[in-house]
Design a protein around this motif. Structure first.
Motif, PDB file in Angstrom:
ATOM      1  N   ASP A   1      43.093  50.420  41.050  1.00  0.00           N
ATOM      2  CA  ASP A   1      44.144  51.304  40.541  1.00  0.00           C
ATOM      3  C   ASP A   1      45.049  50.578  39.553  1.00  0.00           C
ATOM      4  O   ASP A   1      45.657  51.194  38.684  1.00  0.00           O
ATOM      5  CB  ASP A   1      44.992  51.859  41.689  1.00  0.00           C
ATOM      6  CG  ASP A   1      44.304  53.017  42.401  1.00  0.00           C
ATOM      7  OD1 ASP A   1      43.333  53.553  41.826  1.00  0.00           O
ATOM      8  OD2 ASP A   1      44.716  53.358  43.520  1.00  0.00           O
ATOM      9  N   GLU A   2      45.165  49.271  39.711  1.00  0.00           N
ATOM     10  CA  GLU A   2      46.015  48.481  38.813  1.00  0.00           C
ATOM     11  C   GLU A   2      45.238  48.103  37.552  1.00  0.00           C
ATOM     12  O   GLU A   2      45.133  46.936  37.182  1.00  0.00           O
ATOM     13  CB  GLU A   2      46.509  47.227  39.543  1.00  0.00           C
ATOM     14  CG  GLU A   2      47.333  47.511  40.787  1.00  0.00           C
ATOM     15  CD  GLU A   2      48.645  48.204  40.449  1.00  0.00           C
ATOM     16  OE1 GLU A   2      49.164  48.012  39.343  1.00  0.00           O
ATOM     17  OE2 GLU A   2      49.146  48.956  41.309  1.00  0.00           O
ATOM     18  N   SER A   3      44.684  49.110  36.871  1.00  0.00           N
ATOM     19  CA  SER A   3      43.773  48.857  35.757  1.00  0.00           C
ATOM     20  C   SER A   3      44.460  48.172  34.585  1.00  0.00           C
ATOM     21  O   SER A   3      43.805  47.529  33.766  1.00  0.00           O
ATOM     22  CB  SER A   3      43.130  50.160  35.286  1.00  0.00           C
ATOM     23  OG  SER A   3      44.119  51.085  34.864  1.00  0.00           O
ATOM     24  N   ARG A   4      45.791  48.294  34.510  1.00  0.00           N
ATOM     25  CA  ARG A   4      46.477  47.623  33.395  1.00  0.00           C
ATOM     26  C   ARG A   4      46.335  46.108  33.490  1.00  0.00           C
ATOM     27  O   ARG A   4      46.546  45.396  32.505  1.00  0.00           O
ATOM     28  CB  ARG A   4      47.955  48.023  33.370  1.00  0.00           C
ATOM     29  CG  ARG A   4      48.777  47.546  34.561  1.00  0.00           C
ATOM     30  CD  ARG A   4      50.196  48.114  34.482  1.00  0.00           C
ATOM     31  NE  ARG A   4      51.058  47.649  35.547  1.00  0.00           N
ATOM     32  CZ  ARG A   4      51.084  48.173  36.764  1.00  0.00           C
ATOM     33  NH1 ARG A   4      50.275  49.190  37.051  1.00  0.00           N
ATOM     34  NH2 ARG A   4      51.893  47.702  37.691  1.00  0.00           N
ATOM     35  N   PHE A   5      45.996  45.595  34.674  1.00  0.00           N
ATOM     36  CA  PHE A   5      45.801  44.158  34.844  1.00  0.00           C
ATOM     37  C   PHE A   5      44.327  43.759  34.772  1.00  0.00           C
ATOM     38  O   PHE A   5      43.993  42.611  35.011  1.00  0.00           O
ATOM     39  CB  PHE A   5      46.374  43.693  36.183  1.00  0.00           C
ATOM     40  CG  PHE A   5      47.847  43.941  36.345  1.00  0.00           C
ATOM     41  CD1 PHE A   5      48.773  43.333  35.498  1.00  0.00           C
ATOM     42  CD2 PHE A   5      48.314  44.787  37.333  1.00  0.00           C
ATOM     43  CE1 PHE A   5      50.127  43.563  35.648  1.00  0.00           C
ATOM     44  CE2 PHE A   5      49.673  45.015  37.490  1.00  0.00           C
ATOM     45  CZ  PHE A   5      50.585  44.408  36.640  1.00  0.00           C
ATOM     46  N   LEU A   6      43.460  44.722  34.442  1.00  0.00           N
ATOM     47  CA  LEU A   6      42.022  44.486  34.462  1.00  0.00           C
ATOM     48  C   LEU A   6      41.447  44.781  33.080  1.00  0.00           C
ATOM     49  O   LEU A   6      40.944  45.872  32.828  1.00  0.00           O
ATOM     50  CB  LEU A   6      41.340  45.373  35.520  1.00  0.00           C
ATOM     51  CG  LEU A   6      41.905  45.295  36.945  1.00  0.00           C
ATOM     52  CD1 LEU A   6      41.213  46.302  37.838  1.00  0.00           C
ATOM     53  CD2 LEU A   6      41.777  43.893  37.497  1.00  0.00           C
ATOM     54  N   PRO A   7      41.525  43.846  32.167  1.00  0.00           N
ATOM     55  CA  PRO A   7      41.054  44.088  30.801  1.00  0.00           C
ATOM     56  C   PRO A   7      39.606  44.568  30.768  1.00  0.00           C
ATOM     57  O   PRO A   7      38.739  44.043  31.470  1.00  0.00           O
ATOM     58  CB  PRO A   7      41.181  42.705  30.141  1.00  0.00           C
ATOM     59  CG  PRO A   7      42.212  41.991  30.947  1.00  0.00           C
ATOM     60  CD  PRO A   7      42.047  42.477  32.344  1.00  0.00           C
ATOM     61  N   GLY A   8      39.362  45.608  29.979  1.00  0.00           N
ATOM     62  CA  GLY A   8      38.017  46.122  29.808  1.00  0.00           C
ATOM     63  C   GLY A   8      37.588  47.146  30.832  1.00  0.00           C
ATOM     64  O   GLY A   8      36.499  47.716  30.717  1.00  0.00           O
ATOM     65  N   LEU A   9      38.432  47.405  31.845  1.00  0.00           N
ATOM     66  CA  LEU A   9      38.027  48.342  32.902  1.00  0.00           C
ATOM     67  C   LEU A   9      38.836  49.630  32.906  1.00  0.00           C
ATOM     68  O   LEU A   9      38.696  50.443  33.826  1.00  0.00           O
ATOM     69  CB  LEU A   9      38.125  47.662  34.272  1.00  0.00           C
ATOM     70  CG  LEU A   9      37.167  46.497  34.508  1.00  0.00           C
ATOM     71  CD1 LEU A   9      37.310  45.971  35.919  1.00  0.00           C
ATOM     72  CD2 LEU A   9      35.720  46.892  34.225  1.00  0.00           C
TER      73      LEU A   9
ATOM     74  N   GLN B   1      34.989  42.750  41.429  1.00  0.00           N
ATOM     75  CA  GLN B   1      35.382  42.961  40.033  1.00  0.00           C
ATOM     76  C   GLN B   1      34.337  42.395  39.081  1.00  0.00           C
ATOM     77  O   GLN B   1      34.064  42.992  38.024  1.00  0.00           O
ATOM     78  CB  GLN B   1      36.751  42.346  39.746  1.00  0.00           C
ATOM     79  CG  GLN B   1      37.247  42.662  38.328  1.00  0.00           C
ATOM     80  CD  GLN B   1      38.658  42.169  38.073  1.00  0.00           C
ATOM     81  OE1 GLN B   1      39.482  42.094  38.985  1.00  0.00           O
ATOM     82  NE2 GLN B   1      38.926  41.822  36.828  1.00  0.00           N
ATOM     83  N   TRP B   2      33.742  41.254  39.413  1.00  0.00           N
ATOM     84  CA  TRP B   2      32.648  40.736  38.595  1.00  0.00           C
ATOM     85  C   TRP B   2      31.545  41.783  38.457  1.00  0.00           C
ATOM     86  O   TRP B   2      30.986  41.981  37.370  1.00  0.00           O
ATOM     87  CB  TRP B   2      32.069  39.470  39.223  1.00  0.00           C
ATOM     88  CG  TRP B   2      32.899  38.238  39.080  1.00  0.00           C
ATOM     89  CD1 TRP B   2      33.807  37.746  39.988  1.00  0.00           C
ATOM     90  CD2 TRP B   2      32.911  37.310  37.983  1.00  0.00           C
ATOM     91  NE1 TRP B   2      34.376  36.594  39.529  1.00  0.00           N
ATOM     92  CE2 TRP B   2      33.849  36.288  38.294  1.00  0.00           C
ATOM     93  CE3 TRP B   2      32.219  37.238  36.784  1.00  0.00           C
ATOM     94  CZ2 TRP B   2      34.101  35.223  37.445  1.00  0.00           C
ATOM     95  CZ3 TRP B   2      32.464  36.177  35.930  1.00  0.00           C
ATOM     96  CH2 TRP B   2      33.396  35.190  36.258  1.00  0.00           C
ATOM     97  N   VAL B   3      31.225  42.464  39.549  1.00  0.00           N
ATOM     98  CA  VAL B   3      30.151  43.452  39.544  1.00  0.00           C
ATOM     99  C   VAL B   3      30.549  44.666  38.708  1.00  0.00           C
ATOM    100  O   VAL B   3      29.748  45.188  37.915  1.00  0.00           O
ATOM    101  CB  VAL B   3      29.789  43.852  40.990  1.00  0.00           C
ATOM    102  CG1 VAL B   3      28.781  44.982  41.008  1.00  0.00           C
ATOM    103  CG2 VAL B   3      29.239  42.646  41.750  1.00  0.00           C
ATOM    104  N   VAL B   4      31.782  45.146  38.869  1.00  0.00           N
ATOM    105  CA  VAL B   4      32.234  46.303  38.102  1.00  0.00           C
ATOM    106  C   VAL B   4      32.283  45.972  36.613  1.00  0.00           C
ATOM    107  O   VAL B   4      31.926  46.800  35.759  1.00  0.00           O
ATOM    108  CB  VAL B   4      33.603  46.792  38.615  1.00  0.00           C
ATOM    109  CG1 VAL B   4      34.176  47.882  37.713  1.00  0.00           C
ATOM    110  CG2 VAL B   4      33.466  47.328  40.044  1.00  0.00           C
ATOM    111  N   GLU B   5      32.702  44.759  36.266  1.00  0.00           N
ATOM    112  CA  GLU B   5      32.706  44.354  34.855  1.00  0.00           C
ATOM    113  C   GLU B   5      31.293  44.350  34.289  1.00  0.00           C
ATOM    114  O   GLU B   5      31.061  44.755  33.135  1.00  0.00           O
ATOM    115  CB  GLU B   5      33.343  42.973  34.708  1.00  0.00           C
ATOM    116  CG  GLU B   5      34.842  42.954  34.936  1.00  0.00           C
ATOM    117  CD  GLU B   5      35.435  41.552  34.889  1.00  0.00           C
ATOM    118  OE1 GLU B   5      34.653  40.583  34.729  1.00  0.00           O
ATOM    119  OE2 GLU B   5      36.663  41.434  35.014  1.00  0.00           O
ATOM    120  N   GLU B   6      30.336  43.878  35.077  1.00  0.00           N
ATOM    121  CA  GLU B   6      28.933  43.899  34.638  1.00  0.00           C
ATOM    122  C   GLU B   6      28.482  45.330  34.376  1.00  0.00           C
ATOM    123  O   GLU B   6      27.811  45.615  33.368  1.00  0.00           O
ATOM    124  CB  GLU B   6      28.064  43.248  35.719  1.00  0.00           C
ATOM    125  CG  GLU B   6      26.580  43.256  35.404  1.00  0.00           C
ATOM    126  CD  GLU B   6      25.724  42.876  36.603  1.00  0.00           C
ATOM    127  OE1 GLU B   6      24.490  43.045  36.510  1.00  0.00           O
ATOM    128  OE2 GLU B   6      26.271  42.426  37.634  1.00  0.00           O
TER     129      GLU B   6
END
Length: 271
Positions: free
Chosen positions: A69-77, A38-43
Motif C-alpha cells: 500500500d505504501e507504493s510511494r516508497f516502492l519505485p516502479g511499482l 518485493q523482489w518477486v513483484v518487481e520481477e
C-alpha cells in the motif's frame, strides 16, 4: 502471449527459517534492502504484469498488503496492484495455486515462487510468454546433476520445438534416482486457466500434499504443456544458507552497495 497477472504462493510457515519466521511471514524477510516478496513483484512488473495475487496464510495477508500500500516508497511499482487471498490450510503448492482461482478468473497467469529470486537482468517470464502457444502452459526447466533431482519436480521430455523450447509428455515430483530426465522444474510457470480444472482432479501426491507438478503432468499428458529450457539460477531464500548466499549475490550485484560490500567481504576473507 500477453500476461498481466501473476500468482505468488506465500503461505508457507517458513519452518526452515525459524526463529526468524516465528511472527513474520517468510516472504517479508529482507534480502539486501527489501523483502523477498518485493523482489518477486518487481520481477513481475518488469514483464508487464499489472496485478499480483499473493496467496497467504490467515495471518499474513494484512501485513503484506500494507507493505505494498505504501507504493510511494516502492519505485516502479505504482502501476502494480498487489492483493492477498487466503489459503486456510496448507495442503501443498498445488492447493495454494488453486486458492487463487477466483482472483485469476479466465486469464493466463504466471506462478512465481516467493522463495526463488532472479538476478535483475536474468529475466525468465518474458521467455515463458514467448514460448507459449496461443493457449498452452509453459514451465521453466533447468538441467541438474542426478544428485539434485530428489528436491525438484522433473519433466518427461517430448519433441524439441527450438533450442530452448520443448513439448513435455509428463512430470514427476521429486523422483530422485528414478528421474525420467535431468530437466528439473524451477519456480517459474505460465499457466492458462485450464490448469485449475487439472488441479481440481489431482489427488494428494508426494508428501500427502496437492502437488503442482501433478497438475503439470496432467496438462502434459493432454498435450497442453511446454518447457522453456535455460540455465538461469534461481536464488533460494527459503533456507538459512540459501538466504545468506542470496543476500551476498544480490548485494554484490547492486550498484548502491557493491563496492562497499565487496570491501567488507574481502576484509573478512583476509582475517
Amino acid at each position: 502471449m500477453k500476461v498481466d497477472v501473476a500468482l505468488v504462493p506465500a503461505a508457507g510457515r517458513g519452518t526452515r527459517m525459524r526463529p526468524a519466521t516465528n511472527a513474520i511471514p517468510k516472504a517479508l524477510l529482507t534480502v539486501v534492502d527489501r523483502p523477498s516478496i518485493q523482489w518477486v513483484v518487481e520481477e513481475a512488473a518488469r514483464a508487464g504484469v499489472t496485478e499480483v495475487v499473493v496467496v497467504v496464510d490467515p495471518d499474513g495477508g494484512a501485513i503484506i498488503e500494507r507493505h505494498f500500500d505504501e507504493s510511494r516508497f516502492l519505485p516502479g511499482l505504482s502501476g502494480v496492484k498487489v492483493r492477498a487471498v487466503i489459503q486456510e490450510e496448507a495442503k501443498g503448492l498445488g492447493h495454494a495455486v488453486l486458492a487463487g482461482r477466483e482472483a485469476i478468473g479466465l486469464r493466463p497467469f504466471f506462478v512465481m515462487l516467493a522463495d526463488d529470486l532472479v538476478r535483475p537482468g536474468e529475466e525468465l517470464l518474458s521467455h515463458l510468454a514467448r514460448a507459449a502457444d496461443l493457449d498452452t502452459s509453459v514451465v521453466y526447466v533447468r538441467r541438474l546433476p542426478d544428485g539434485m533431482l530428489g528436491a525438484k519436480g522433473v519433466v518427461v521430455p517430448g519433441s524439441g520445438l527450438s533450442d530452448s523450447v520443448m513439448e513435455i509428455e509428463g512430470a514427476v515430483e521429486k523422483p530422485g534416482a528414478g528421474a525420467p530426465s535431468n530437466y528439473a522444474i524451477h519456480g517459474r510457470y505460465l499457466f492458462v486457466p485450464e490448469v485449475f480444472d487439472h488441479l481440481t482432479g489431482v489427488a494428494p501426491g508426494y508428501g500427502g500434499e496437492i502437488q503442482l507438478t501433478d497438475a503439470v503432468d496432467s496438462l502434459a499428458r493432454a498435450g497442453r504443456c511446454r518447457a522453456y529450457v535455460a540455465d538461469v539460477e534461481l536464488l533460494d531464500v527459503g533456507n538459512p544458507l540459501g538466504y545468506l548466499r542470496a543476500n551476498t549475490v544480490l548485494g554484490l550485484a547492486d550498484p548502491a552497495y557493491r563496492d562497499a560490500y565487496r570491501s567488507i567481504v574481502d576484509d573478512l576473507l583476509v582475517e
